[in-house]
Design a protein around this motif. Structure first.
Motif, PDB file in Angstrom:
ATOM      1  N   ILE A   1       3.455  -1.285 -10.747  1.00 33.67           N
ATOM      2  CA  ILE A   1       4.310  -0.193 -10.249  1.00 33.67           C
ATOM      3  C   ILE A   1       5.400   0.069 -11.275  1.00 33.67           C
ATOM      4  O   ILE A   1       5.964  -0.862 -11.830  1.00 33.67           O
ATOM      5  CB  ILE A   1       4.959  -0.619  -8.912  1.00 33.67           C
ATOM      6  N   ASP A   2       5.669   1.332 -11.544  1.00 26.57           N
ATOM      7  CA  ASP A   2       6.735   1.694 -12.467  1.00 26.57           C
ATOM      8  C   ASP A   2       8.058   1.694 -11.703  1.00 26.57           C
ATOM      9  O   ASP A   2       8.445   2.685 -11.103  1.00 26.57           O
ATOM     10  CB  ASP A   2       6.457   3.083 -13.057  1.00 26.57           C
ATOM     11  N   GLU A   3       8.732   0.541 -11.760  1.00 23.83           N
ATOM     12  CA  GLU A   3       9.944   0.365 -10.967  1.00 23.83           C
ATOM     13  C   GLU A   3      11.057   1.314 -11.410  1.00 23.83           C
ATOM     14  O   GLU A   3      11.871   1.746 -10.599  1.00 23.83           O
ATOM     15  CB  GLU A   3      10.421  -1.078 -11.134  1.00 23.83           C
ATOM     16  N   VAL A   4      11.084   1.616 -12.697  1.00 25.59           N
ATOM     17  CA  VAL A   4      12.150   2.486 -13.220  1.00 25.59           C
ATOM     18  C   VAL A   4      12.036   3.880 -12.597  1.00 25.59           C
ATOM     19  O   VAL A   4      13.026   4.547 -12.338  1.00 25.59           O
ATOM     20  CB  VAL A   4      12.074   2.583 -14.758  1.00 25.59           C
ATOM     21  N   GLU A   5      10.818   4.293 -12.340  1.00 23.31           N
ATOM     22  CA  GLU A   5      10.620   5.608 -11.726  1.00 23.31           C
ATOM     23  C   GLU A   5      10.777   5.512 -10.209  1.00 23.31           C
ATOM     24  O   GLU A   5      11.350   6.387  -9.567  1.00 23.31           O
ATOM     25  CB  GLU A   5       9.209   6.114 -12.101  1.00 23.31           C
ATOM     26  N   LEU A   6      10.262   4.420  -9.648  1.00 23.08           N
ATOM     27  CA  LEU A   6      10.180   4.332  -8.184  1.00 23.08           C
ATOM     28  C   LEU A   6      11.519   3.981  -7.508  1.00 23.08           C
ATOM     29  O   LEU A   6      11.843   4.534  -6.457  1.00 23.08           O
ATOM     30  CB  LEU A   6       9.113   3.305  -7.788  1.00 23.08           C
ATOM     31  N   LEU A   7      12.296   3.075  -8.134  1.00 23.46           N
ATOM     32  CA  LEU A   7      13.526   2.629  -7.460  1.00 23.46           C
ATOM     33  C   LEU A   7      14.473   3.797  -7.159  1.00 23.46           C
ATOM     34  O   LEU A   7      14.923   3.948  -6.015  1.00 23.46           O
ATOM     35  CB  LEU A   7      14.220   1.520  -8.257  1.00 23.46           C
ATOM     36  N   PRO A   8      14.772   4.665  -8.143  1.00 22.44           N
ATOM     37  CA  PRO A   8      15.655   5.789  -7.807  1.00 22.44           C
ATOM     38  C   PRO A   8      15.049   6.712  -6.754  1.00 22.44           C
ATOM     39  O   PRO A   8      15.761   7.270  -5.920  1.00 22.44           O
ATOM     40  CB  PRO A   8      15.845   6.537  -9.137  1.00 22.44           C
TER      41      PRO A   8
ATOM     42  N   GLN B   1       0.835  -1.200   0.000  1.00 27.31           N
ATOM     43  CA  GLN B   1       0.000   0.000   0.000  1.00 27.31           C
ATOM     44  C   GLN B   1       0.872   1.252   0.000  1.00 27.31           C
ATOM     45  O   GLN B   1       0.623   2.206  -0.749  1.00 27.31           O
ATOM     46  CB  GLN B   1      -0.902  -0.031   1.235  1.00 27.31           C
ATOM     47  N   ALA B   2       1.933   1.229   0.814  1.00 24.59           N
ATOM     48  CA  ALA B   2       2.836   2.389   0.883  1.00 24.59           C
ATOM     49  C   ALA B   2       3.471   2.640  -0.487  1.00 24.59           C
ATOM     50  O   ALA B   2       3.584   3.782  -0.932  1.00 24.59           O
ATOM     51  CB  ALA B   2       3.912   2.166   1.944  1.00 24.59           C
ATOM     52  N   LEU B   3       3.863   1.565  -1.173  1.00 24.43           N
ATOM     53  CA  LEU B   3       4.471   1.724  -2.496  1.00 24.43           C
ATOM     54  C   LEU B   3       3.472   2.317  -3.476  1.00 24.43           C
ATOM     55  O   LEU B   3       3.784   3.231  -4.241  1.00 24.43           O
ATOM     56  CB  LEU B   3       4.942   0.373  -3.042  1.00 24.43           C
ATOM     57  N   ARG B   4       2.238   1.801  -3.451  1.00 19.42           N
ATOM     58  CA  ARG B   4       1.227   2.298  -4.394  1.00 19.42           C
ATOM     59  C   ARG B   4       0.923   3.763  -4.143  1.00 19.42           C
ATOM     60  O   ARG B   4       0.665   4.516  -5.072  1.00 19.42           O
ATOM     61  CB  ARG B   4      -0.059   1.478  -4.258  1.00 19.42           C
ATOM     62  N   GLU B   5       0.949   4.156  -2.864  1.00 14.95           N
ATOM     63  CA  GLU B   5       0.629   5.550  -2.536  1.00 14.95           C
ATOM     64  C   GLU B   5       1.852   6.449  -2.559  1.00 14.95           C
ATOM     65  O   GLU B   5       1.756   7.650  -2.287  1.00 14.95           O
ATOM     66  CB  GLU B   5      -0.036   5.606  -1.151  1.00 14.95           C
TER      67      GLU B   5
END
Lengths: 222, 766
Positions: free
Chosen positions: B341-348, B307-311
């Protein structure tokens, strides 16, 4: 003349926290704990340099002309100016940020302790400078952004004193210092004691909004 | 030198490249005559920020400077270096300059330097390893110039920003610079111990350019003579320093003396065993001995984390990082992979957020090479990539990234055929991965092998195969090993027993980088015990410290009489959680929120208004209530429901302002009242705030500014929001604001403190 952090004034911390009356023992304990934490982490550093003051209020040998009536009034009897800068270092900046992630109440106290601590470092430096320059007299510290001295002069002060290279304090594009627990100031040197001492509520920028004044107190009394 | 020629303190020396080229060339000539073989062009302070104030483009200043240096060099065998100094602004996370922008500023300088004909790029006098990384990447991606780096240290062995010698060596060796070392900082004598430390961590050629001793704090003058300088510097040759020179306080006389003092032949570099490891910008973990990798930043099987990742709730995620560090983790595994989830955007984004609050080295855990590259780029320090396996196409996709960004890599002992059932076949895959890594130029010490844990309740015989493989990879291949340990006990009762027992056996077999949940006390106890038995914990010092005052912790049981309101009021987190749990046995979630938690917070707020308590206590109470909300959020998340939220709003500290603790307090308090806060951070441009309000469809925006100078940009932000025609209310707060001033700049509400911001949120959002 090394930068020294010798104490964190409890009254000052309480004031920064907005405590205007009774507070409990639990808070007192927290204050103690966080001021210990801060002292363990602080890496106080300071740098200063003396410049001859020219009649047009520029500093000889530097690209720095002081603007504003308040600073010029403060320095009216002075022929030299000390530029100084002091910081608690990035370790404190990091500690406060990290604490904010997990304990906001603690971070707030820590932040207040940091403000009191850098004041202490400056006070110690000024005491050392006063001894160094005796029998001449020093004025109060005055920082860019006080009164009508523009904050933008911070940049000239930084260049003249080489602050970033000497003690690692940087300026943002908007002229604010990082690490945040840093102070820059000008101190006048004169053969006479300072006559004009613009202190007290009347000279304060928060004159109209100060919560202490509303309570009929002032910030030196709690 | 330039000051002696008339340059004023505070004047930009680089302007002289245009106005006084003769004087600049004369300085170069003096150094060449004294014996300099490499001269630095007068480009140290050239960058877009400084040149914006002087009316010349960086490229113009670089070209003029390189021309001066080349004129002076003529046909002599002298190399001209593009000199690149710090930008003068602090990078994120402590500062506000974004990594990407720093990269862009350096790109401009590097490209101009190569175009102007410089022979190499020297990045010098740096304090921040993150800034150096931006500069090195810019040089390598936009030029073919050799790259040298020197940083500036204090006697403590750290830079102003906190970079350690080990972090510098690991990171820059990984990034493939051509030489590295120190300049400025201290005198030669003081720098030698740091050179010795540097030598332990890198086999690159070393550079040493000290000051002429230590400066007088008042005058800034230096005291040692050219001959003393030369005499003190020559011993550096024995440590493998091949590039020598002088920094502050040195003159051509110093270089001449140094040249005269150098021997005819250069001694061989000393054979020092090389220490490998990984690091953040400020903390290195040397391989050898057991180091715990924390596994908790991972959404697998954790509804609340998902949930935290999605938000995009970074606060929740970074808290998991700090928590694990406090529990003893030394490296953090970071996995944000989740369907949708767009990992490319989220990981950095997660990497940057974590770097803001913890100094642990990171292990980027993803199977998407694009996400890995995006993450590796913004890592400060040297990371680990988790993972590759024995498949050639995976190796070919990921290993070049590890090489480019200087990361260590985890190789899983599996391939297209799945996980081999025998230890021997797993070791064969490990060998294949090692050879592939070597072929890409990755050093052996950066290859870490995961022999894979299988669930013992499903495949009982596999536990022994794994342990045997770990032993063989450690002893025969000589590689460090990683192992996700917790999986072993899946499906069994009292899982911790089996997990800890397996962990101990695996460490005995050679496992040195276990991936575990450090919040499990028994797991960390096992590691502490193992370190005593292996001799790593000398004299059991750490063990004794760990258990010195370990009175068995009483499970916190609230006194029978304590109410939830009392617990909140007194800021007792554990009790609040326990009492919320109890209330949930008989009441619905929203009932607990609306009839217990919120009224309790309200009572705290009233006491705050009456000055019976103060801000720290208000926040403590809010934090305690948060424990209750957390419990409720977890319950709702676990059955897949929407999060409890009383409404959403955007908060930001306006452009130009960096003082954000006030805004952060408001965020915490609002969150603890059940509002969802989209926190845009500090120094946020008006445009970004407008976009966020539009994108998120929020009805309330909170803006903070501390300084008179930045209230101006608050006013601009309000104007931008109005002009965009967005249907939202604006509340403002900050030390220099007054209700009148707030009205004057067009705000709808003035919040004098965090407590009042809650009242405003109530009015607007309900």
């Amino acid at each position: 003349m090394d930068a020294r952090l010798t104490g964190i004034d409890r009254g000052q911390v309480l004031r920064y926290l907005g405590c205007r009356g009774a507070y409990d023992e639990a808070l007192e304990e927290e204050l103690l704990r966080w001021s210990e934490t801060l002292r363990a982490e602080a890496e106080p550093r300071a740098v200063w340099k003396l410049f001859p003051l020219l009649p047009d209020f520029s500093l000889a040998g530097a690209c720095f002309r002081l603007e504003g009536d308040a600073i010029r009034a403060l320095l009216k009897d002075c022929d030299q100016v000390i530029l100084m800068a002091a910081t608690l270092g990035n370790s404190v900046e990091r500690l406060i940020r990290r604490t904010q992630a997990v304990d906001m109440a603690g971070a707030l106290i820590l932040d207040a302790c940091g403000s009191a601590a850098i004041e202490n470092v400056c006070d110690n430096l000024c005491a050392d400078l006063a001894a160094e320059f005796a029998p001449r007299y020093l004025t109060d510290r005055f920082s860019p952004g006080y009164g009508d001295m523009p904050l933008s002069q911070q940049r000239e002060l930084f260049a003249a004193l080489d602050v970033t290279r000497r003690i690692g304090v940087t300026l943002t594009d908007s002229g604010l210092m990082l690490p945040q627990k840093s102070v820059t100031a000008l101190i006048g040197v004169s053969d006479r004691p300072q006559t004009l001492r613009p202190r007290g509520c009347a000279a304060c920028g928060l004159h109209d909004t100060c919560a202490y004044r509303k309570d009929g107190k002032h910030c030196g009394t709690i | 030198m330039l000051q002696a020629a008339g340059l004023k303190t505070g004047e930009l020396p680089e302007l002289w490249n245009l106005s006084e080229p003769g004087k600049i060339a004369a300085v170069h000539r003096a150094y060449i005559e004294a014996g300099s073989r490499v001269i630095y062009a007068n480009t140290f302070g050239v960058n877009r920020f400084k040149s914006a104030r002087c009316g010349h483009s960086p490229a113009e200043l670089v070209h003029a400077a390189v021309r001066c240096a080349k004129d002076a060099a003529g046909d002599l065998p002298v190399k001209v270096a593009l000199d690149v100094g710090p930008l003068g602004q602090l990078l994120e996370p402590l500062g506000t300059l974004r990594f990407e922008e720093a990269y862009d500023v350096f790109r401009e300088i590097m490209a101009a330097g190569e175009e102007a004909g410089a022979d190499l790029a020297v990045i010098e006098t740096m304090s921040d390893l993150y800034e150096v990384k931006a500069a090195v990447l810019a040089a390598k991606e936009h030029t073919k110039l050799p790259v040298w780096v020197t940083m500036t240290f204090e006697q403590s062995g750290r830079t102003f920003v906190g970079t350690t010698v080990a972090s510098m060596a690991l990171t820059l060796t990984g990034l493939g610079v051509d030489a590295l070392g120190f300049n400025c900082s201290l005198g030669p004598k003081e720098l030698l111990p740091l050179v010795r430390e540097l030598r332990r961590w890198t086999d690159k050629p070393l550079i040493l350019k000290p000051n002429a001793g230590l400066p007088d704090p008042a005058t800034g003058a230096y005291h040692i003579t050219p001959d003393e300088f030369a005499r003190e510097l020559v011993p550096a040759l024995d440590l493998g320093v091949y590039i020598l020179g002088g920094c502050c306080g040195t003159t051509p006389e110093f270089i001449r003396a140094l040249n005269d003092a150098l021997p005819e032949t250069v001694p061989d570099a000393p054979a020092v065993p090389l220490q490998s490891g990984v690091c953040s910008g400020t903390r290195a973990v040397g391989f050898g001995g057991v180091h715990v990798i924390g596994e908790r930043i991972n959404p697998t099987g954790k509804k609340r984390f998902q949930q935290a990742l999605r938000e995009g709730d970074m606060g929740y995620i970074v808290e998991r990082g700090v928590e694990q560090q406090d529990a003893g983790a030394e490296i953090l595994d970071v996995n944000v992979g989740l369907p949708g989830i767009d990992e490319v955007e989220l990981l950095p984004r997660v990497v940057k957020a974590l770097q803001g609050v913890t100094d642990l080295p990171l292990m980027l855990d993803s199977s998407d090479p694009k996400a890995l590259e995006a993450g590796l780029r913004v890592v400060s320090g040297k990371a680990i990539v988790n993972s590759v396996n024995g498949e050639q196409d995976v190796l070919d996709a990921v290993l070049p990234l590890c090489k480019k960004y200087g990361a260590a890599v985890v190789g899983l002992c599996m391939d297209r055929g799945g996980i081999p059932q025998t230890w021997r076949a797993r070791v064969e895959i490990a060998e294949r991965i090692l050879n592939a890594a070597l072929s890409y130029g990755i050093p052996k010490s950066d290859v870490l092998i995961d022999c894979l844990t299988l669930t013992v309740s499903a495949q009982q015989e596999q536990a022994r195969e794994t342990l045997r493989a770990v032993r063989c990879v450690t002893e025969e291949l000589g590689l460090h090993t990683v192992l996700g340990v917790s999986n072993i006990s899946f499906g069994l009762p009292a899982r911790e027993q089996v997990t800890v027992s397996f962990l101990t056996q695996a460490m005995q077999a050679g496992l040195d980088l276990p991936i575990v949940n450090p919040n499990q006390r028994a797991v960390m106890d096992a590691v502490a015990s193992f370190r005593v038995l292996s001799g790593e914990d000398m004299s059991a010092e750490a063990y004794i410290r760990r258990f010195a005052d370990a009175a068995p912790a009483e499970a916190s049981k609230p006194a029978a009489s304590m109410s939830l309101a009392d617990a909140v009021m007194r800021g007792l987190r554990d009790e609040t959680a326990a009492l919320t749990g109890k209330a949930l046995e008989t009441m619905g979630e929203m009932d607990v929120v609306n009839t217990l938690l919120i009224p309790a917070l309200d009572r705290v707020g009233e006491r705050y208004d009456k000055q019976e308590i103060f801000l720290p206590q208000l926040i403590s109470a809010a934090n305690a209530a948060c424990e209750g909300f957390e419990l409720i959020k977890r319950r709702i998340a676990s059955r897949g429901g929407e999060s409890v939220s009383k409404g959403r709003l955007v908060l930001a500290t306006v452009h130009g302002d960096i003082h954000d603790i006030g805004k952060n307090i408001v965020r915490v308090v609002l969150e603890n009242y059940g509002y969802t806060v989209i926190d845009l951070g500090r120094d946020v441009p008006a445009k970004e705030i407008v976009e966020a309000v539009r994108r998120e469809h929020v009805k309330l925006v909170g803006l903070s500014a501390l300084m008179t100078t930045t209230v101006v940009s608050m006013e601009e932000t309000i104007r931008a929001l109005r002009e965009a025609g967005l249907d939202c209310r604006i509340m403002v707060g900050g030390a220099v604001l007054t209700p009148e001033y707030a009205a004057e700049i067009g705000a709808d509400y003035y919040a004098k403190d965090a407590r009042q911001s809650v009242e405003i949120a109530r009015q607007v959002l309900g």
